[in-house]
Design an enzyme around this catalytic site. Sequence first.
Site, PDB file in Angstrom:
ATOM      1  N   HIS A  53      12.295  27.144 -16.508  1.00  0.00           N
ATOM      2  CA  HIS A  53      13.550  26.497 -16.930  1.00  0.00           C
ATOM      3  C   HIS A  53      13.507  26.190 -18.427  1.00  0.00           C
ATOM      4  CE1 HIS A  53      16.792  23.237 -16.066  1.00  0.00           C
ATOM      5  NE2 HIS A  53      17.069  23.962 -17.130  1.00  0.00           N
ATOM      6  N   HIS A 107      15.609  27.075 -22.424  1.00  0.00           N
ATOM      7  CA  HIS A 107      16.777  27.579 -23.169  1.00  0.00           C
ATOM      8  C   HIS A 107      16.269  28.015 -24.540  1.00  0.00           C
ATOM      9  CE1 HIS A 107      19.680  25.651 -20.307  1.00  0.00           C
ATOM     10  NE2 HIS A 107      18.646  24.843 -20.126  1.00  0.00           N
ATOM     11  N   PHE A 108      16.189  29.314 -24.771  1.00  0.00           N
ATOM     12  CA  PHE A 108      15.575  29.800 -26.011  1.00  0.00           C
ATOM     13  C   PHE A 108      16.598  30.320 -27.036  1.00  0.00           C
ATOM     14  CE2 PHE A 108      11.039  30.610 -24.126  1.00  0.00           C
ATOM     15  CZ  PHE A 108      10.822  29.256 -24.126  1.00  0.00           C
ATOM     16  N   ARG A 109      17.894  30.251 -26.720  1.00  0.00           N
ATOM     17  CA  ARG A 109      18.977  30.381 -27.716  1.00  0.00           C
ATOM     18  C   ARG A 109      19.170  31.766 -28.319  1.00  0.00           C
ATOM     19  NH1 ARG A 109      20.636  25.843 -25.591  1.00  0.00           N
ATOM     20  NH2 ARG A 109      19.751  23.943 -26.409  1.00  0.00           N
ATOM     21  N   ASN A 159      22.761  30.397 -20.823  1.00  0.00           N
ATOM     22  CA  ASN A 159      23.807  29.855 -21.714  1.00  0.00           C
ATOM     23  C   ASN A 159      23.527  30.193 -23.177  1.00  0.00           C
ATOM     24  OD1 ASN A 159      21.633  28.056 -21.642  1.00  0.00           O
ATOM     25  ND2 ASN A 159      22.893  26.273 -22.091  1.00  0.00           N
ATOM     26  N   HIS A 197      22.587  23.586 -12.020  1.00  0.00           N
ATOM     27  CA  HIS A 197      22.709  22.318 -12.739  1.00  0.00           C
ATOM     28  C   HIS A 197      23.723  21.499 -11.957  1.00  0.00           C
ATOM     29  CE1 HIS A 197      23.015  19.966 -16.666  1.00  0.00           C
ATOM     30  NE2 HIS A 197      23.851  19.367 -15.835  1.00  0.00           N
ATOM     31  N   ASP A 251      12.892  22.408 -19.149  1.00  0.00           N
ATOM     32  CA  ASP A 251      14.291  22.429 -19.620  1.00  0.00           C
ATOM     33  C   ASP A 251      14.310  22.388 -21.162  1.00  0.00           C
ATOM     34  OD1 ASP A 251      17.033  22.559 -19.570  1.00  0.00           O
ATOM     35  OD2 ASP A 251      17.332  20.476 -18.973  1.00  0.00           O
ATOM     36  N   HIS A 272      17.791  21.658 -30.212  1.00  0.00           N
ATOM     37  CA  HIS A 272      18.919  21.506 -31.133  1.00  0.00           C
ATOM     38  C   HIS A 272      18.299  21.005 -32.432  1.00  0.00           C
ATOM     39  CE1 HIS A 272      21.894  21.900 -27.917  1.00  0.00           C
ATOM     40  NE2 HIS A 272      21.154  21.072 -27.197  1.00  0.00           N
TER      41      HIS A 272
HETATM   42  O1  DOR Z   1      20.572  18.695 -21.932  1.00  0.00           O
HETATM   43  C1  DOR Z   1      20.777  19.862 -21.661  1.00  0.00           C
HETATM   44  N1  DOR Z   1      20.731  20.827 -22.602  1.00  0.00           N
HETATM   45  N2  DOR Z   1      21.091  20.192 -20.404  1.00  0.00           N
HETATM   46  C2  DOR Z   1      21.524  21.426 -20.085  1.00  0.00           C
HETATM   47  O2  DOR Z   1      21.875  21.641 -18.945  1.00  0.00           O
HETATM   48  C3  DOR Z   1      21.647  22.480 -21.101  1.00  0.00           C
HETATM   49  C4  DOR Z   1      20.766  22.200 -22.233  1.00  0.00           C
HETATM   50  C5  DOR Z   1      21.084  23.049 -23.449  1.00  0.00           C
HETATM   51  O3  DOR Z   1      21.195  24.256 -23.282  1.00  0.00           O
HETATM   52  O4  DOR Z   1      21.217  22.501 -24.533  1.00  0.00           O
HETATM   53 ZN    ZN Z   2      18.551  23.551 -18.507  1.00  0.00          ZN
END
Ligand code: DOR
Ligand code: ZN
Length: 440
Positions: A62, A64-66, A96, A178, A302, A306
């Site tokens: 889980h 998120h590597f953007r 995402n 989610h 997770d 940012h």
């Molecule tokens: O806090 C979060 N950030 N929850 C998520 O479900 C997505 C994630 C993100 O991609 O920034």
């Molecule tokens: Zn997530």
Amino acid sequence: MPRAARVRIDNATCVLPDGTRTASVLFERGTILDIDPAPTAEADEVIDATGLHLLPGVIDHHVHFRDPGLTHKEDLHTASLACAKGGVTSFVEMPNTVPPAITQAEIDHKLELASQKSVVNYGFYIAASTDNLDALINAKRVAGIKIFIGSSTGNLYVDDQETLEAIFAKTALPICAHCEDEPTVQANAARLDGGRTVHDHSRIRDHEAAIRCTTRACDLATHHNHRFHVLHVSTAQELDIIKAHAGVVTGEACPHHLWFSIDDYDRLGTRIQMNPAVKNREDVVALWEGLRSGILCAVVTDHAPHTLEEKAQPYPKSPSGLPAIENSLALMLTAMHDGKCTLEQIVHWMCESPATIWDMVGKGRLVPGNDADVILVDLDRRHTVRDAEQVTKCKWSAWDGEELRGQVVRTIVGGVTVFEEGRFNDSHRGSPIRYGYEQA
Ligand code: DOR
Ligand code: ZN
């Protein structure tokens, strides 16, 4: 750090499926050949790991590597280096990104990007959208299907009951979601005028939002007898729901929900703003108990980077999410020293379970035939987390200033050392994770 054809690791305390003991491990060309090989077994390289523990590499399913689209926050290369530093030898990345991973073409594009950029092994989820059922039914080379039943970062959001029913009824891949009920979140936000300080984040994304949505999703899963995994469980009450659906439903906890509560907003501000929001002290205690009792089976990060500039915007403009991939194992080892869990439980939650949930081939356990994705860990070595020393592109951590006990010394991916004592072997590239359904 060249690649030797045959490598033997001697004298490490190995966490094996049948117990923890000193053993030798022999691997050849990326595969574990033998545990305790005959003393005569030859090797091109012998690593003396006296004083160290040998664990299967961490699998974080889980993250998120953007990449593509948001690479000012992170990319598959920087993220993979952070993985190597943290002992993560395989990751599965969320959809995402920009554009979102809702088609096979986008999945194949991400696999191609990872093959060029990632020093560790990689996998991806395909996201449900309101109209991509065919892509979900026919998806290949993915770990599973991700549904945002509730909006978060990005605009992937599926709430319509008919669409959800069709996804659970007609697809075969395991589903994860989610779970935060969007109408509840919207009603709370309206009542609180959108929120004035980050404290309001936990009032907007409250217990009820999580409980309602997890209930709804678990009911769907059981009704359709469809393998389902609840992402980032944040409340005590969701544990009862998951327990009631055992056999079909599994659940995970993330370090931020295991460490932080609303009491930490004053100290950490938007650094701990994430979705689902942190809850109360009692929820933190319950999540640990949920792991120890087996209701939750996995610990994953997770990882959601940012930039600090983005995070510094006044709430609710500040984005949700925090990085953790290079700290998660050290955090859990520190928790072990604090008496919260055992080393074997950590290996179960962070290595074995992710491999089992997504039916990964050759991962998660130190057994002959499995991939030589292993880590050497010094359980006692202390280090302090520092923003400036983070390898993640966003260069900060919610644990900045915390002293952790237990550190990864060496990370081996497919038999090749990619990280050793602070240095990276940047020339190696990981492999795509393989799944059981592909073998059929
Ligand atoms: O806090 C979060 N950030 N929850 C998520 O479900 C997505 C994630 C993100 O991609 O920034
Ligand atoms: Zn997530």
